[in-house]
Design a protein around this motif. Structure first.
Motif, PDB file in Angstrom:
ATOM      1  N   VAL A   1       1.240  -1.013   0.088  1.00 23.19           N
ATOM      2  CA  VAL A   1      -0.238  -0.297   0.260  1.00 23.19           C
ATOM      3  C   VAL A   1       0.637   1.050  -0.209  1.00 23.19           C
ATOM      4  O   VAL A   1       1.943   1.254   0.316  1.00 23.19           O
ATOM      5  CB  VAL A   1      -0.849   0.391   0.986  1.00 23.19           C
ATOM      6  N   TYR A   2       0.196   2.438  -0.637  1.00 27.82           N
ATOM      7  CA  TYR A   2       1.270   3.021  -0.934  1.00 27.82           C
ATOM      8  C   TYR A   2       0.387   4.823  -0.452  1.00 27.82           C
ATOM      9  O   TYR A   2      -0.828   4.930  -0.126  1.00 27.82           O
ATOM     10  CB  TYR A   2       1.574   3.353  -1.993  1.00 27.82           C
ATOM     11  N   LEU A   3       1.043   5.783   0.118  1.00 26.62           N
ATOM     12  CA  LEU A   3       0.838   6.538   0.433  1.00 26.62           C
ATOM     13  C   LEU A   3       1.455   8.065  -0.415  1.00 26.62           C
ATOM     14  O   LEU A   3       2.961   7.984   0.380  1.00 26.62           O
ATOM     15  CB  LEU A   3       0.550   6.667   1.923  1.00 26.62           C
ATOM     16  N   GLN A   4       1.083   8.877  -0.998  1.00 21.92           N
ATOM     17  CA  GLN A   4       1.156   8.947  -2.189  1.00 21.92           C
ATOM     18  C   GLN A   4       1.037  11.031  -1.206  1.00 21.92           C
ATOM     19  O   GLN A   4      -0.226  11.515  -1.525  1.00 21.92           O
ATOM     20  CB  GLN A   4       1.312   9.487  -3.362  1.00 21.92           C
ATOM     21  N   MET A   5       2.315  11.602  -0.701  1.00 23.25           N
ATOM     22  CA  MET A   5       1.748  12.898  -0.039  1.00 23.25           C
ATOM     23  C   MET A   5       2.246  14.459  -0.751  1.00 23.25           C
ATOM     24  O   MET A   5       3.498  13.987  -1.006  1.00 23.25           O
ATOM     25  CB  MET A   5       2.704  13.318   1.090  1.00 23.25           C
ATOM     26  N   ASN A   6       1.642  14.956  -1.567  1.00 21.99           N
ATOM     27  CA  ASN A   6       1.943  16.432  -2.360  1.00 21.99           C
ATOM     28  C   ASN A   6       2.202  17.670  -1.179  1.00 21.99           C
ATOM     29  O   ASN A   6       0.783  17.336  -0.670  1.00 21.99           O
ATOM     30  CB  ASN A   6       1.199  16.210  -3.086  1.00 21.99           C
ATOM     31  N   SER A   7       2.410  18.841  -2.092  1.00 19.00           N
ATOM     32  CA  SER A   7       2.072  20.166  -0.723  1.00 19.00           C
ATOM     33  C   SER A   7       2.068  19.800   0.053  1.00 19.00           C
ATOM     34  O   SER A   7       0.840  20.000   1.213  1.00 19.00           O
ATOM     35  CB  SER A   7       0.682  20.509  -1.255  1.00 19.00           C
ATOM     36  N   LEU A   8       3.433  19.113   0.050  1.00 19.47           N
ATOM     37  CA  LEU A   8       3.667  18.701   2.010  1.00 19.47           C
ATOM     38  C   LEU A   8       3.584  20.422   2.997  1.00 19.47           C
ATOM     39  O   LEU A   8       4.368  21.144   3.048  1.00 19.47           O
ATOM     40  CB  LEU A   8       5.019  17.886   2.508  1.00 19.47           C
ATOM     41  N   LYS A   9       3.492  20.273   4.027  1.00 19.29           N
ATOM     42  CA  LYS A   9       3.433  21.531   5.116  1.00 19.29           C
ATOM     43  C   LYS A   9       4.054  21.024   6.561  1.00 19.29           C
ATOM     44  O   LYS A   9       4.820  19.558   6.820  1.00 19.29           O
ATOM     45  CB  LYS A   9       2.059  22.037   5.817  1.00 19.29           C
ATOM     46  N   PRO A  10       4.285  21.574   6.842  1.00 17.35           N
ATOM     47  CA  PRO A  10       5.116  21.693   8.390  1.00 17.35           C
ATOM     48  C   PRO A  10       4.727  20.700   9.460  1.00 17.35           C
ATOM     49  O   PRO A  10       4.630  20.080   9.684  1.00 17.35           O
ATOM     50  CB  PRO A  10       6.073  23.036   8.823  1.00 17.35           C
ATOM     51  N   GLU A  11       2.909  21.097   9.129  1.00 22.83           N
ATOM     52  CA  GLU A  11       2.073  20.176  10.561  1.00 22.83           C
ATOM     53  C   GLU A  11       2.099  18.827   9.876  1.00 22.83           C
ATOM     54  O   GLU A  11       1.735  18.238  10.576  1.00 22.83           O
ATOM     55  CB  GLU A  11       0.902  20.455  10.539  1.00 22.83           C
ATOM     56  N   ASP A  12       2.819  18.443   8.535  1.00 18.12           N
ATOM     57  CA  ASP A  12       2.661  16.789   7.847  1.00 18.12           C
ATOM     58  C   ASP A  12       3.488  15.890   9.130  1.00 18.12           C
ATOM     59  O   ASP A  12       3.510  14.555   8.729  1.00 18.12           O
ATOM     60  CB  ASP A  12       2.365  16.789   7.084  1.00 18.12           C
ATOM     61  N   THR A  13       4.806  16.929   9.695  1.00 19.55           N
ATOM     62  CA  THR A  13       5.497  16.537  10.170  1.00 19.55           C
ATOM     63  C   THR A  13       5.646  15.179  11.341  1.00 19.55           C
ATOM     64  O   THR A  13       4.889  15.779  12.031  1.00 19.55           O
ATOM     65  CB  THR A  13       6.555  16.923  10.751  1.00 19.55           C
ATOM     66  N   ALA A  14       5.678  14.159  10.889  1.00 15.60           N
ATOM     67  CA  ALA A  14       4.988  12.978  12.210  1.00 15.60           C
ATOM     68  C   ALA A  14       5.254  11.673  11.501  1.00 15.60           C
ATOM     69  O   ALA A  14       6.842  11.032  10.763  1.00 15.60           O
ATOM     70  CB  ALA A  14       3.112  12.404  12.636  1.00 15.60           C
ATOM     71  N   VAL A  15       5.778  11.070  12.514  1.00 17.96           N
ATOM     72  CA  VAL A  15       5.829   9.612  12.336  1.00 17.96           C
ATOM     73  C   VAL A  15       4.237   8.324  11.850  1.00 17.96           C
ATOM     74  O   VAL A  15       3.526   8.527  12.126  1.00 17.96           O
ATOM     75  CB  VAL A  15       6.622   8.411  13.772  1.00 17.96           C
TER      76      VAL A  15
END
Length: 115
Positions: A78-92
């Motif tokens: 399974v994949y997670l494509q993450m675009n337009s990342l923001k600082p608040e996306d920082t996580a494990v």
């Protein structure tokens, strides 16, 4: 028993993209829903995206329009494509599935969004 192994995390600048992967063991991967969760420091783990066995998807409001979950049943991945990342996306980021009433988790992969 199911083993899940995430990969693809790293450091990216705001506005950048990353693709996470989660490889699952076993030969019944295709019949189970798969989820991506994330946990930021000091916060509770939260559901980010879900994909059903038939490919239906759902997303947290905070990532709608930016993240895409997909699966390749032939590769048990399974994949997670993450675009337009923001600082608040920082996580494990963790992938998850439930089989026989038991929740299975991977070890997690760190995503850091920072300039």
């Amino acid at each position: 028993q199911v083993q899940l192994v995430e990969s693809g995390g790293g450091l990216v600048q705001p506005g950048g993209s990353l693709r996470l992967s989660c490889a699952a063991s076993g030969n019944t991967f295709s019949i189970y829903a798969m989820d991506w969760f994330r946990q930021a420091p000091g916060k509770q783990r939260e559901l980010v995206a879900t994909i059903s066995s038939s490919g239906s998807t759902n997303y947290a409001d905070s990532v709608k329009g930016r993240f895409t979950i997909s699966r390749d049943n032939a590769k048990n991945t399974v994949y997670l494509q993450m675009n337009s990342l923001k600082p608040e996306d920082t996580a494990v980021y963790y992938c998850n599935t439930k089989k026989g009433g038991i929740n299975y988790w991977g070890q997690g992969t760190q995503v850091t969004v920072s300039s």
